[in-house]
Design a protein around this motif. Structure first.
Motif, PDB file in Angstrom:
ATOM      1  N   LEU A  17      71.025 -60.687 -51.285  1.00 18.56           N
ATOM      2  CA  LEU A  17      71.242 -61.925 -50.537  1.00 18.56           C
ATOM      3  C   LEU A  17      69.992 -62.782 -50.404  1.00 18.56           C
ATOM      4  O   LEU A  17      70.085 -63.952 -50.025  1.00 18.56           O
ATOM      5  N   ARG A  18      68.841 -62.219 -50.728  1.00 22.49           N
ATOM      6  CA  ARG A  18      67.594 -62.861 -50.328  1.00 22.49           C
ATOM      7  C   ARG A  18      67.363 -64.226 -50.948  1.00 22.49           C
ATOM      8  O   ARG A  18      66.608 -65.034 -50.407  1.00 22.49           O
ATOM      9  N   ARG A  19      67.982 -64.562 -52.063  1.00 23.69           N
ATOM     10  CA  ARG A  19      67.804 -65.876 -52.689  1.00 23.69           C
ATOM     11  C   ARG A  19      68.913 -66.854 -52.317  1.00 23.69           C
ATOM     12  O   ARG A  19      68.910 -67.992 -52.772  1.00 23.69           O
ATOM     13  N   GLU A  20      69.836 -66.399 -51.490  1.00 20.52           N
ATOM     14  CA  GLU A  20      70.934 -67.286 -51.112  1.00 20.52           C
ATOM     15  C   GLU A  20      70.526 -68.201 -49.968  1.00 20.52           C
ATOM     16  O   GLU A  20      69.669 -67.873 -49.151  1.00 20.52           O
ATOM     17  N   LYS A  21      71.178 -69.366 -49.915  1.00 23.41           N
ATOM     18  CA  LYS A  21      70.923 -70.319 -48.846  1.00 23.41           C
ATOM     19  C   LYS A  21      71.376 -69.707 -47.523  1.00 23.41           C
ATOM     20  O   LYS A  21      72.426 -69.074 -47.429  1.00 23.41           O
ATOM     21  N   GLY A  22      70.580 -69.922 -46.486  1.00 18.98           N
ATOM     22  CA  GLY A  22      70.899 -69.356 -45.181  1.00 18.98           C
ATOM     23  C   GLY A  22      70.750 -67.850 -45.138  1.00 18.98           C
ATOM     24  O   GLY A  22      71.492 -67.166 -44.415  1.00 18.98           O
ATOM     25  N   PHE A  23      69.785 -67.329 -45.871  1.00 19.38           N
ATOM     26  CA  PHE A  23      69.612 -65.881 -45.986  1.00 19.38           C
ATOM     27  C   PHE A  23      69.417 -65.205 -44.637  1.00 19.38           C
ATOM     28  O   PHE A  23      70.035 -64.176 -44.348  1.00 19.38           O
ATOM     29  N   ILE A  24      68.557 -65.779 -43.779  1.00 20.39           N
ATOM     30  CA  ILE A  24      68.249 -65.110 -42.516  1.00 20.39           C
ATOM     31  C   ILE A  24      69.500 -64.951 -41.664  1.00 20.39           C
ATOM     32  O   ILE A  24      69.764 -63.871 -41.120  1.00 20.39           O
ATOM     33  N   ALA A  25      70.282 -66.015 -41.567  1.00 24.91           N
ATOM     34  CA  ALA A  25      71.509 -65.944 -40.761  1.00 24.91           C
ATOM     35  C   ALA A  25      72.479 -64.930 -41.353  1.00 24.91           C
ATOM     36  O   ALA A  25      73.111 -64.146 -40.618  1.00 24.91           O
ATOM     37  N   LYS A  26      72.595 -64.917 -42.675  1.00 23.59           N
ATOM     38  CA  LYS A  26      73.493 -63.965 -43.317  1.00 23.59           C
ATOM     39  C   LYS A  26      72.999 -62.530 -43.135  1.00 23.59           C
ATOM     40  O   LYS A  26      73.799 -61.604 -42.907  1.00 23.59           O
ATOM     41  N   ALA A  27      71.682 -62.356 -43.228  1.00 20.57           N
ATOM     42  CA  ALA A  27      71.115 -61.009 -43.065  1.00 20.57           C
ATOM     43  C   ALA A  27      71.349 -60.489 -41.651  1.00 20.57           C
ATOM     44  O   ALA A  27      71.714 -59.323 -41.449  1.00 20.57           O
ATOM     45  N   GLN A  28      71.143 -61.355 -40.662  1.00 14.45           N
ATOM     46  CA  GLN A  28      71.345 -60.932 -39.284  1.00 14.45           C
ATOM     47  C   GLN A  28      72.813 -60.620 -39.006  1.00 14.45           C
ATOM     48  O   GLN A  28      73.139 -59.640 -38.317  1.00 14.45           O
ATOM     49  N   ALA A  29      73.689 -61.440 -39.566  1.00 18.69           N
ATOM     50  CA  ALA A  29      75.126 -61.194 -39.374  1.00 18.69           C
ATOM     51  C   ALA A  29      75.531 -59.861 -40.000  1.00 18.69           C
ATOM     52  O   ALA A  29      76.319 -59.098 -39.431  1.00 18.69           O
ATOM     53  N   LEU A  30      74.962 -59.567 -41.172  1.00 15.90           N
ATOM     54  CA  LEU A  30      75.283 -58.314 -41.848  1.00 15.90           C
ATOM     55  C   LEU A  30      74.740 -57.121 -41.063  1.00 15.90           C
ATOM     56  O   LEU A  30      75.408 -56.084 -40.936  1.00 15.90           O
TER      57      LEU A  30
ATOM     58  N   GLU B 177      74.195 -57.026 -37.824  1.00 16.00           N
ATOM     59  CA  GLU B 177      75.036 -56.897 -36.625  1.00 16.00           C
ATOM     60  C   GLU B 177      76.339 -56.187 -36.954  1.00 16.00           C
ATOM     61  O   GLU B 177      76.785 -55.298 -36.225  1.00 16.00           O
ATOM     62  N   GLN B 178      76.938 -56.586 -38.059  1.00 15.23           N
ATOM     63  CA  GLN B 178      78.227 -56.017 -38.436  1.00 15.23           C
ATOM     64  C   GLN B 178      78.098 -54.555 -38.862  1.00 15.23           C
ATOM     65  O   GLN B 178      78.959 -53.723 -38.544  1.00 15.23           O
ATOM     66  N   THR B 179      77.039 -54.230 -39.579  1.00 16.89           N
ATOM     67  CA  THR B 179      76.886 -52.889 -40.153  1.00 16.89           C
ATOM     68  C   THR B 179      76.291 -51.884 -39.166  1.00 16.89           C
ATOM     69  O   THR B 179      76.768 -50.749 -39.053  1.00 16.89           O
ATOM     70  N   LEU B 180      75.219 -52.307 -38.448  1.00 15.24           N
ATOM     71  CA  LEU B 180      74.496 -51.379 -37.591  1.00 15.24           C
ATOM     72  C   LEU B 180      74.547 -51.730 -36.108  1.00 15.24           C
ATOM     73  O   LEU B 180      74.120 -50.932 -35.272  1.00 15.24           O
ATOM     74  N   GLY B 181      75.039 -52.949 -35.797  1.00 15.64           N
ATOM     75  CA  GLY B 181      75.048 -53.367 -34.402  1.00 15.64           C
ATOM     76  C   GLY B 181      73.674 -53.725 -33.888  1.00 15.64           C
ATOM     77  O   GLY B 181      73.400 -53.630 -32.690  1.00 15.64           O
ATOM     78  N   ILE B 182      72.757 -54.140 -34.766  1.00 16.11           N
ATOM     79  CA  ILE B 182      71.388 -54.465 -34.377  1.00 16.11           C
ATOM     80  C   ILE B 182      71.000 -55.820 -34.947  1.00 16.11           C
ATOM     81  O   ILE B 182      71.690 -56.378 -35.797  1.00 16.11           O
ATOM     82  N   ARG B 183      69.871 -56.348 -34.472  1.00 18.49           N
ATOM     83  CA  ARG B 183      69.250 -57.532 -35.067  1.00 18.49           C
ATOM     84  C   ARG B 183      67.925 -57.128 -35.683  1.00 18.49           C
ATOM     85  O   ARG B 183      67.193 -56.295 -35.132  1.00 18.49           O
ATOM     86  N   LEU B 184      67.626 -57.689 -36.828  1.00 18.52           N
ATOM     87  CA  LEU B 184      66.390 -57.381 -37.538  1.00 18.52           C
ATOM     88  C   LEU B 184      65.267 -58.287 -37.049  1.00 18.52           C
ATOM     89  O   LEU B 184      65.513 -59.428 -36.644  1.00 18.52           O
ATOM     90  N   PRO B 185      64.018 -57.819 -37.081  1.00 18.46           N
ATOM     91  CA  PRO B 185      62.881 -58.687 -36.727  1.00 18.46           C
ATOM     92  C   PRO B 185      62.821 -59.880 -37.681  1.00 18.46           C
ATOM     93  O   PRO B 185      62.710 -59.694 -38.896  1.00 18.46           O
ATOM     94  N   GLU B 186      62.899 -61.088 -37.143  1.00 17.97           N
ATOM     95  CA  GLU B 186      62.985 -62.282 -38.003  1.00 17.97           C
ATOM     96  C   GLU B 186      61.760 -62.461 -38.880  1.00 17.97           C
ATOM     97  O   GLU B 186      61.859 -62.974 -39.997  1.00 17.97           O
ATOM     98  N   HIS B 187      60.591 -62.026 -38.386  1.00 15.20           N
ATOM     99  CA  HIS B 187      59.391 -62.234 -39.193  1.00 15.20           C
ATOM    100  C   HIS B 187      59.417 -61.394 -40.468  1.00 15.20           C
ATOM    101  O   HIS B 187      58.682 -61.694 -41.421  1.00 15.20           O
ATOM    102  N   LEU B 188      60.254 -60.372 -40.523  1.00 15.12           N
ATOM    103  CA  LEU B 188      60.377 -59.581 -41.746  1.00 15.12           C
ATOM    104  C   LEU B 188      61.322 -60.231 -42.756  1.00 15.12           C
ATOM    105  O   LEU B 188      61.372 -59.797 -43.917  1.00 15.12           O
TER     106      LEU B 188
END
Length: 532
Positions: free
Chosen positions: A105-118, A120-131
């Motif tokens: 997903l990393r080259r897709e538009k809106g990657f950060i939002a998509k990564a966080q949504a994934l 949340e859905q998969t692990l129920g957590i939020r990732l550190p945005e700076h990573l």
């Protein structure tokens, strides 16, 4: 028979585990208290010849393709424990699939939002945005992301554990009463720090974790001075507050060691601290137990106020090897009671006959006449362990597929009562890196061997629990976290420099049901971890 041993998501996680009440014992399965009875051999089954030493067995038919259950197995408890284990371990097992999806997903538009949504859905957590920032230019630092996912999943699991008590381990009244009826007022257990023994209290022995003091140590080589200090603390409470009972009660402090071995690969998957030599592991455990009793006797002239128990755990099957002490506390390393043998010998008996047989076998496996209170306790531990043997049979066909190490992270410091699952955590119980250097080295060698070949770091949770009612205790716990973190970064400087060892620092008020308080992490934007 006599056995001579050979030398050789938040609350979403908990919602997945149905609330099951066990066999009319209330919310938590309370230990059954068998009466001490004279053993009577079960009546011969019609059509079978009876002769001395012959144990009559009828193998019950399998049901729905499953092996038959032992008559003493607590089915409701097994169901509840399986639901908990599945929920927790599956949350950790979803980390790697999530990371694989993120790479696509990393080259897709809106990657950060998509990564966080994934996440949340998969692990129920939020990732550190700076990573996640600049991932489309620099790529993802998968090593740091792996550690971040693991730390977040651990914190979520721990907070849920303290909030919901899924194992009902705080319900200690029934076990405390039973323990005192056996002649003991506290059970202090030291299993090896190996992650394959992390479930020893809640699963293997089926005891409420809140009623048992557990201090893991590499090779089960517990700190004698620390245990003497705990003995003094307990005896003082008995004299001053009558807790857990009054000082005039005829009970003793029970110190137990659990070493381990592998029945399938005895020379390779045994205790690393003893070179996979179970004879050496048992001998070292007994030596440490005797040193504790001698220390109490030398310092307080009351060695009779402590009792000792040595057990071995087969990490392949969860069967116990129990060295039954006689009335004087003597244990024979060459004489042991094997719960795997007991399981098969009693599989076709009625529950009452099985309990009588267990009591008699416990007595027969002592070097001399045993203390009947100890017989009663060991018989209960054997009965509990039979449920665990069925648990492993039903889930894994009798032996775990991960016969070696498969720990997800290392727990360093003091605390971690929420870790009650096999092969989840390697423990290094310590207050300073210097005193726990051996445990740390073993843990890093194990976790490094599991993770480094795949480019994954060693995740380390540095944790110190404190008593909130003590002034300044929280601040001192935080200071100790930072001190241990600083010492670890110095001791393992190459791994830290290469991003192959990450740390999360947490503290917790153990006088409450509160969750973890995060102090710092090596994944913080500054990258300084607990350093100041």
């Amino acid at each position: 028979m006599l056995t001579r041993r050979r030398s050789h998501r938040d609350s979403l996680i908990w919602a997945t585990a149905p609330t099951v009440h066990s066999r009319g014992r209330g919310r938590a399965p309370a230990p059954h208290t068998p009466a001490v009875q004279t053993f009577h051999r079960p009546e011969p089954v019609q059509g079978q010849e009876s002769h001395p030493g012959h144990v009559h067995r009828i193998t019950p038919p399998a049901h729905n393709g499953q092996p038959p259950l032992h008559p003493l197995t607590d089915k409701a408890a097994n169901h509840r424990l399986q639901a908990y284990e599945t929920a927790v371990k599956s949350s950790f097992d979803r980390i790697l699939p999530l990371l694989r999806e993120l790479t696509g997903l990393r080259r897709e538009k809106g990657f950060i939002a998509k990564a966080q949504a994934l996440a949340e859905q998969t692990l129920g957590i939020r990732l550190p945005e700076h990573l996640l920032e600049d991932a489309w230019i620099k790529g993802l630092d998968m090593s740091r992301l792996h550690a971040a996912c693991l730390f977040e999943t651990y914190c979520r699991m721990a907070d849920g554990f303290f909030a919901h008590d899924p194992l009902k381990g705080h319900d200690t009244r029934a076990f405390n009463a039973f323990l005192q009826s056996c002649g003991f007022h506290l059970m202090d257990v030291t299993p090896c720090a190996d992650g394959r023994l992390a479930h020893a209290i809640s699963y293997v022995l089926r005891l409420p974790f809140g009623a048992v003091r557990r201090r893991s140590s590499a090779g089960a080589l517990f700190d004698v001075e620390d245990t003497v200090s705990k003995w003094v603390e307990v005896e003082h409470a008995r004299y001053r507050a009558g807790t857990p009972n009054t000082a005039d009660a005829p009970t003793r402090y029970l110190k137990t060691v659990i070493y381990h071995f592998s029945s399938r690969h005895p020379s390779h998957e045994g205790c690393a601290a003893h070179g996979s030599d179970d004879t050496a592991a048992a001998g070292a455990g007994l030596e440490r137990l005797l040193a504790f009793r001698q220390a109490v006797e030398n310092g307080f002239c009351c060695g009779a106020s402590v009792a000792l128990l040595l057990m071995g755990l087969d990490t392949d099957t969860d069967a116990l090897r129990i060295h039954v002490p006689d009335a004087q506390g003597h244990m024979d390393l060459q004489l042991s009671l094997d719960t795997g043998d007991i399981y098969h010998q009693t599989l076709s008996m009625t529950p009452e006959a099985a309990r009588r047989y267990i009591l008699e076998q416990v007595r027969r496996h002592a070097p001399a006449a045993p203390d009947e209170g100890m017989v009663k306790l060991i018989a209960q531990l054997v009965e509990h362990n039979l449920s665990q043997l069925d648990y492993v049979r039903r889930r894994h066909g009798g032996a775990y597929p991960d016969q070696g190490h498969a720990e997800r992270f290392m727990g360093v410091g003091v605390g971690f009562e929420e870790i009650q699952l096999r092969n989840l955590t390697f423990f290094a119980c310590l207050r300073t890196v210097e005193e726990g250097a051996a445990d740390l080295d073993v843990g890093c060698r194990i976790l490094g061997g599991l993770n480094h070949p795949h480019g994954r770091p060693i995740p380390v949770v540095i944790r110190f629990d404190y008593h909130g009612q003590v002034p300044g205790a929280r601040e001192r716990a935080i200071t100790r976290c930072r001190q241990v973190d600083r010492a670890m970064t110095e001791r393992f400087a190459p791994q830290v420099r290469d991003g192959l060892l990450h740390r999360l620092l947490v503290v917790r008020d153990c006088d409450t049901r509160a969750g973890l308080e995060r102090v710092a992490s090596s994944l913080d934007p500054t990258g300084q971890g607990g350093h100041r």
